[in-house]
Design a protein around this motif. Structure first.
Motif, PDB file in Angstrom:
ATOM      1  N   THR A  86     -36.337  55.783 -68.832  1.00 34.27           N
ATOM      2  CA  THR A  86     -34.902  56.000 -68.864  1.00 34.27           C
ATOM      3  C   THR A  86     -34.325  55.456 -67.561  1.00 34.27           C
ATOM      4  N   SER A  87     -33.700  54.306 -67.670  1.00 29.12           N
ATOM      5  CA  SER A  87     -33.099  53.661 -66.508  1.00 29.12           C
ATOM      6  C   SER A  87     -31.842  52.948 -66.982  1.00 29.12           C
ATOM      7  N   GLY A  88     -30.765  53.115 -66.251  1.00 27.10           N
ATOM      8  CA  GLY A  88     -29.515  52.481 -66.636  1.00 27.10           C
ATOM      9  C   GLY A  88     -28.931  53.081 -67.909  1.00 27.10           C
ATOM     10  N   HIS A  89     -29.357  54.284 -68.233  1.00 19.56           N
ATOM     11  CA  HIS A  89     -28.957  54.958 -69.457  1.00 19.56           C
ATOM     12  C   HIS A  89     -27.647  55.718 -69.235  1.00 19.56           C
ATOM     13  N   SER A  90     -26.761  55.677 -70.198  1.00 14.98           N
ATOM     14  CA  SER A  90     -25.515  56.449 -70.129  1.00 14.98           C
ATOM     15  C   SER A  90     -25.588  57.613 -71.105  1.00 14.98           C
ATOM     16  N   GLY A  91     -24.938  58.702 -70.745  1.00 13.54           N
ATOM     17  CA  GLY A  91     -24.846  59.826 -71.657  1.00 13.54           C
ATOM     18  C   GLY A  91     -26.068  60.718 -71.663  1.00 13.54           C
ATOM     19  N   GLU A  92     -26.251  61.392 -72.781  1.00 17.05           N
ATOM     20  CA  GLU A  92     -27.344  62.356 -72.930  1.00 17.05           C
ATOM     21  C   GLU A  92     -28.687  61.647 -72.839  1.00 17.05           C
ATOM     22  N   MET A  93     -29.606  62.271 -72.114  1.00 17.82           N
ATOM     23  CA  MET A  93     -30.922  61.682 -71.922  1.00 17.82           C
ATOM     24  C   MET A  93     -31.765  61.806 -73.187  1.00 17.82           C
ATOM     25  N   PRO A  94     -32.649  60.838 -73.405  1.00 19.50           N
ATOM     26  CA  PRO A  94     -33.521  60.916 -74.581  1.00 19.50           C
ATOM     27  C   PRO A  94     -34.582  62.005 -74.417  1.00 19.50           C
ATOM     28  N   GLU A  95     -35.214  62.345 -75.514  1.00 12.90           N
ATOM     29  CA  GLU A  95     -36.243  63.385 -75.528  1.00 12.90           C
ATOM     30  C   GLU A  95     -37.386  63.051 -74.579  1.00 12.90           C
ATOM     31  N   SER A  96     -37.725  61.773 -74.431  1.00  7.42           N
ATOM     32  CA  SER A  96     -38.816  61.384 -73.527  1.00  7.42           C
ATOM     33  C   SER A  96     -38.507  61.795 -72.087  1.00  7.42           C
ATOM     34  N   HIS A  97     -37.252  61.680 -71.675  1.00  6.78           N
ATOM     35  CA  HIS A  97     -36.844  62.100 -70.336  1.00  6.78           C
ATOM     36  C   HIS A  97     -36.974  63.617 -70.203  1.00  6.78           C
ATOM     37  N   ARG A  98     -36.510  64.332 -71.197  1.00  8.61           N
ATOM     38  CA  ARG A  98     -36.551  65.802 -71.146  1.00  8.61           C
ATOM     39  C   ARG A  98     -37.986  66.318 -71.068  1.00  8.61           C
ATOM     40  N   LYS A  99     -38.867  65.745 -71.883  1.00  7.85           N
ATOM     41  CA  LYS A  99     -40.268  66.184 -71.863  1.00  7.85           C
ATOM     42  C   LYS A  99     -40.896  65.919 -70.502  1.00  7.85           C
ATOM     43  N   SER A 100     -40.614  64.772 -69.923  1.00  6.95           N
ATOM     44  CA  SER A 100     -41.165  64.429 -68.612  1.00  6.95           C
ATOM     45  C   SER A 100     -40.606  65.332 -67.526  1.00  6.95           C
ATOM     46  N   ARG A 101     -39.306  65.598 -67.598  1.00  3.78           N
ATOM     47  CA  ARG A 101     -38.652  66.492 -66.633  1.00  3.78           C
ATOM     48  C   ARG A 101     -39.264  67.887 -66.713  1.00  3.78           C
ATOM     49  N   ASP A 102     -39.485  68.372 -67.931  1.00  7.23           N
ATOM     50  CA  ASP A 102     -40.064  69.703 -68.098  1.00  7.23           C
ATOM     51  C   ASP A 102     -41.516  69.740 -67.624  1.00  7.23           C
ATOM     52  N   TRP A 103     -42.252  68.651 -67.846  1.00  4.24           N
ATOM     53  CA  TRP A 103     -43.643  68.574 -67.388  1.00  4.24           C
ATOM     54  C   TRP A 103     -43.699  68.684 -65.865  1.00  4.24           C
ATOM     55  N   LEU A 104     -42.824  67.929 -65.182  1.00  3.81           N
ATOM     56  CA  LEU A 104     -42.778  67.989 -63.720  1.00  3.81           C
ATOM     57  C   LEU A 104     -42.260  69.338 -63.227  1.00  3.81           C
ATOM     58  N   ALA A 105     -41.285  69.898 -63.921  1.00  8.01           N
ATOM     59  CA  ALA A 105     -40.761  71.209 -63.525  1.00  8.01           C
ATOM     60  C   ALA A 105     -41.876  72.245 -63.574  1.00  8.01           C
ATOM     61  N   PRO A 111     -38.797  76.628 -64.022  1.00  9.75           N
ATOM     62  CA  PRO A 111     -38.655  76.701 -65.474  1.00  9.75           C
ATOM     63  C   PRO A 111     -38.039  75.407 -66.000  1.00  9.75           C
ATOM     64  N   PRO A 112     -38.232  75.116 -67.279  1.00  5.64           N
ATOM     65  CA  PRO A 112     -37.539  73.962 -67.854  1.00  5.64           C
ATOM     66  C   PRO A 112     -36.027  74.135 -67.690  1.00  5.64           C
ATOM     67  N   LEU A 113     -35.332  73.034 -67.589  1.00  5.19           N
ATOM     68  CA  LEU A 113     -33.888  73.078 -67.375  1.00  5.19           C
ATOM     69  C   LEU A 113     -33.191  73.887 -68.466  1.00  5.19           C
ATOM     70  N   GLY A 114     -33.689  73.830 -69.686  1.00  5.06           N
ATOM     71  CA  GLY A 114     -33.086  74.562 -70.792  1.00  5.06           C
ATOM     72  C   GLY A 114     -33.177  76.074 -70.662  1.00  5.06           C
ATOM     73  N   GLN A 115     -34.005  76.570 -69.750  1.00  8.89           N
ATOM     74  CA  GLN A 115     -34.142  78.015 -69.575  1.00  8.89           C
ATOM     75  C   GLN A 115     -33.246  78.566 -68.461  1.00  8.89           C
ATOM     76  N   TYR A 116     -32.353  77.781 -67.941  1.00 12.96           N
ATOM     77  CA  TYR A 116     -31.432  78.260 -66.911  1.00 12.96           C
ATOM     78  C   TYR A 116     -30.196  78.921 -67.503  1.00 12.96           C
ATOM     79  N   GLY A 117     -30.180  79.126 -68.815  1.00 15.97           N
ATOM     80  CA  GLY A 117     -29.043  79.766 -69.456  1.00 15.97           C
ATOM     81  C   GLY A 117     -27.852  78.850 -69.590  1.00 15.97           C
ATOM     82  N   LEU A 118     -28.094  77.558 -69.586  1.00 12.82           N
ATOM     83  CA  LEU A 118     -27.018  76.589 -69.715  1.00 12.82           C
ATOM     84  C   LEU A 118     -26.794  76.249 -71.179  1.00 12.82           C
ATOM     85  N   SER A 119     -25.577  75.925 -71.504  1.00 13.52           N
ATOM     86  CA  SER A 119     -25.274  75.489 -72.862  1.00 13.52           C
ATOM     87  C   SER A 119     -25.764  74.054 -73.035  1.00 13.52           C
TER      88      SER A 119
END
Length: 150
Positions: A86-105, A111-119
């Motif tokens: 994911t580079s030069g991407h606009s808008g919502e990140m793809p699932e591959s970015h989210r999975k990688s972010r959660d793996w590193l988190a 916790p995964p970003l989705g567990q911060y109580g955010l909408s």
């Protein structure tokens, strides 16, 4: 979670040692190791040299010369796990970015970003900000490369 918290969250996950991540995810594909670099056989293309994927330990960065992609540790995890970057991407990140972010988190003890109580809208906005920061970093890196070649 405000803008400063988002930056801190991404800073914590992207500060994870890229060498340790590469050693874990590319086990058996590292063909040469120096104090500054890991040279690896890319998992996404055939290479005669088996050294086209370079991990720069001193810069927390990587590049695959065969695939013509590179980036930070988050993008390395995404590349290894999905073949995408994911580079030069606009808008919502793809699932591959989210999975990688959660793996590193998880690796950073966060916790995964989705567990911060955010909408979903708040998460999407945070991802848009991260995408903008990444595009700016890519542009500045390209400008620096151009400058150094001149």
């Amino acid at each position: 979670m405000n803008n400063a918290d988002v930056r801190e969250y991404y800073a914590r996950i992207t500060d994870i040692d890229i060498g340790a991540v590469a050693r874990e995810l590319l086990d058996g594909r590292i063909t040469e190791e120096t104090p500054a670099r890991l040279l690896c056989d890319c998992p996404h293309h055939q290479s005669q040299s088996h050294r086209s994927l370079h991990i720069r330990l001193d810069a927390q960065a990587w590049i695959c010369f065969g695939c013509a992609v590179g980036g930070d540790v988050l993008q390395l995890v995404e590349f290894i796990q999905s073949g995408a970057v994911t580079s030069g991407h606009s808008g919502e990140m793809p699932e591959s970015h989210r999975k990688s972010r959660d793996w590193l988190a998880n690796r950073a003890g966060l916790p995964p970003l989705g567990q911060y109580g955010l909408s979903p809208d708040q998460i999407a906005e945070m991802e848009r900000r991260r995408a903008c920061e990444t595009r700016v970093q890519d542009a500045l890196s390209a400008l620096a490369d151009y400058y150094h070649r001149r």
